[in-house]
Scaffold this motif. Structure first.
Motif, PDB file in Angstrom:
ATOM      1  N   ASP A   1       4.576  -0.513   5.592  1.00  0.00           N
ATOM      2  CA  ASP A   1       4.410   0.904   5.277  1.00  0.00           C
ATOM      3  C   ASP A   1       5.073   1.777   6.340  1.00  0.00           C
ATOM      4  N   ARG A   2       5.030   1.334   7.579  1.00  0.00           N
ATOM      5  CA  ARG A   2       5.702   2.076   8.660  1.00  0.00           C
ATOM      6  C   ARG A   2       7.205   2.084   8.442  1.00  0.00           C
TER       7      ARG A   2
ATOM      8  N   ARG B   1      12.534   4.947   0.912  1.00  0.00           N
ATOM      9  CA  ARG B   1      11.702   4.223  -0.041  1.00  0.00           C
ATOM     10  C   ARG B   1      12.232   4.466  -1.450  1.00  0.00           C
TER      11      ARG B   1
ATOM     12  N   ALA C   1       8.634   1.932   5.540  1.00  0.00           N
ATOM     13  CA  ALA C   1       8.857   2.833   4.410  1.00  0.00           C
ATOM     14  C   ALA C   1       8.813   4.288   4.858  1.00  0.00           C
ATOM     15  N   ALA C   2       7.888   4.600   5.772  1.00  0.00           N
ATOM     16  CA  ALA C   2       7.726   5.976   6.231  1.00  0.00           C
ATOM     17  C   ALA C   2       8.885   6.434   7.105  1.00  0.00           C
TER      18      ALA C   2
ATOM     19  N   SER D   1       0.819  -1.205   0.000  1.00  0.00           N
ATOM     20  CA  SER D   1       0.000   0.000   0.000  1.00  0.00           C
ATOM     21  C   SER D   1       0.856   1.260   0.000  1.00  0.00           C
ATOM     22  N   SER D   2       2.088   1.166   0.509  1.00  0.00           N
ATOM     23  CA  SER D   2       2.989   2.322   0.473  1.00  0.00           C
ATOM     24  C   SER D   2       3.465   2.631  -0.937  1.00  0.00           C
ATOM     25  N   TYR D   3       3.211   1.725  -1.876  1.00  0.00           N
ATOM     26  CA  TYR D   3       3.551   1.955  -3.277  1.00  0.00           C
ATOM     27  C   TYR D   3       2.297   2.070  -4.148  1.00  0.00           C
TER      28      TYR D   3
END
Length: 268
Positions: free
Chosen positions: A63-64, A71, A66-67, A50-52
């Motif tokens: 996603d955490r 990334r 990545a944040a 979902s981060s992409y």
């Protein structure tokens, strides 16, 4: 605890180790070497997180990461198929340099017909196709120096967990610089994603003993990685974690299958 959360906890533990090493006082006579954890996921598409941009799959803990980290938006695997990308990761060489440009057949797939450094004269050549696969090695040659071998020279503990797919017994991870091998074999796919991880035509994963009937393979692999991190936290380690998921045969936990079946379908 789902494996997504376990991966996050695992990466945070390693990340803290790296941070502490990087912030050691300059007066320290012998700076601690950073720990290294590589998570190499087979057949995971860039849009599956979902981060992409995925609006279907939910990956909150990744996603955490990545944040809170870096990334990459323009990074590519050396090949879009398993064995070539793995040999490239192990050696730092393009697939054409090692000759491994297609996936290596496991023993149960008649991949042991001409082992011992030889190539097949014809390698599944489909004359109906415009392009033909050239003969390839059956394994990553022992003469190739791997990342693990380089780091062992620097005093690192090295471990491989999960899918190897770079040759049979004589070419397993422990022959290529890894102190520990949990689950790595000639298999390019798991016989089953559920303990005892076996199927009639393949038998069990030869380097992973059953632990708890019905246990999901990715949970088991991640537990093994977490245990290694805890055991070797006081000295430099290099752990290569290559989960068999999300490669075929597709198989998820019943509760997750139910969850995603109930979601509104998308193009994924």
């Amino acid at each position: 605890m789902n494996w997504n959360r376990k991966i996050y906890q695992l990466a945070m533990a390693v990340g803290c180790s790296i941070f502490l090493s990087a912030t050691a006082p300059k007066t320290s006579p012998a700076p601690q070497k950073p720990n290294v954890l590589v998570i190499f996921v087979d057949d995971l598409g860039w849009a599956d997180l979902s981060s992409y941009g995925s609006t279907f799959y939910e990956t909150p803990n990744l996603d955490r990461l990545a944040a809170s980290g870096v990334r990459f938006t323009d990074a590519y695997a050396a090949a879009a198929i398993c064995s070539p990308s793995r040999s490239a990761l192990m050696t730092g060489k393009y697939p054409a340099r090692t000759g491994i440009t297609d996936w290596i057949r496991a023993r149960f797939q008649n991949g042991a017909v001409e082992f011992g450094g030889k190539n097949k004269a014809e390698y599944e050549r489909d004359l109906t196709q415009k392009l033909a696969c050239p003969p390839i090695p059956f394994e990553l040659p022992l003469a190739e120096k791997t990342t693990a071998e380089y780091l062992k020279e620097q005093g690192y503990f090295t471990a491989y967990i999960g899918k190897w797919h770079l040759g049979t017994d004589d070419f397993y991870p422990e022959k290529q610089g890894f102190d520990v091998n949990i689950g790595g074999s000639d298999f390019g796919q798991p016989p089953s994603y559920f303990d005892p991880y076996t199927a009639p035509n393949t038998g069990p994963i030869p380097t992973l003993k059953p632990r708890k009937t019905g246990e999901y393979l990715t949970d088991r692999e991640t537990d093994e990685v977490i245990n290694l991190v805890r055991t070797h936290k006081n000295k430099p380690f290099y752990i290569n974690y290559a989960p068999y998921a999300v490669h075929t045969p597709l198989g998820g936990k019943p509760e997750l299958i139910e969850k995603y079946t109930a979601k509104t379908p998308t193009t994924q």
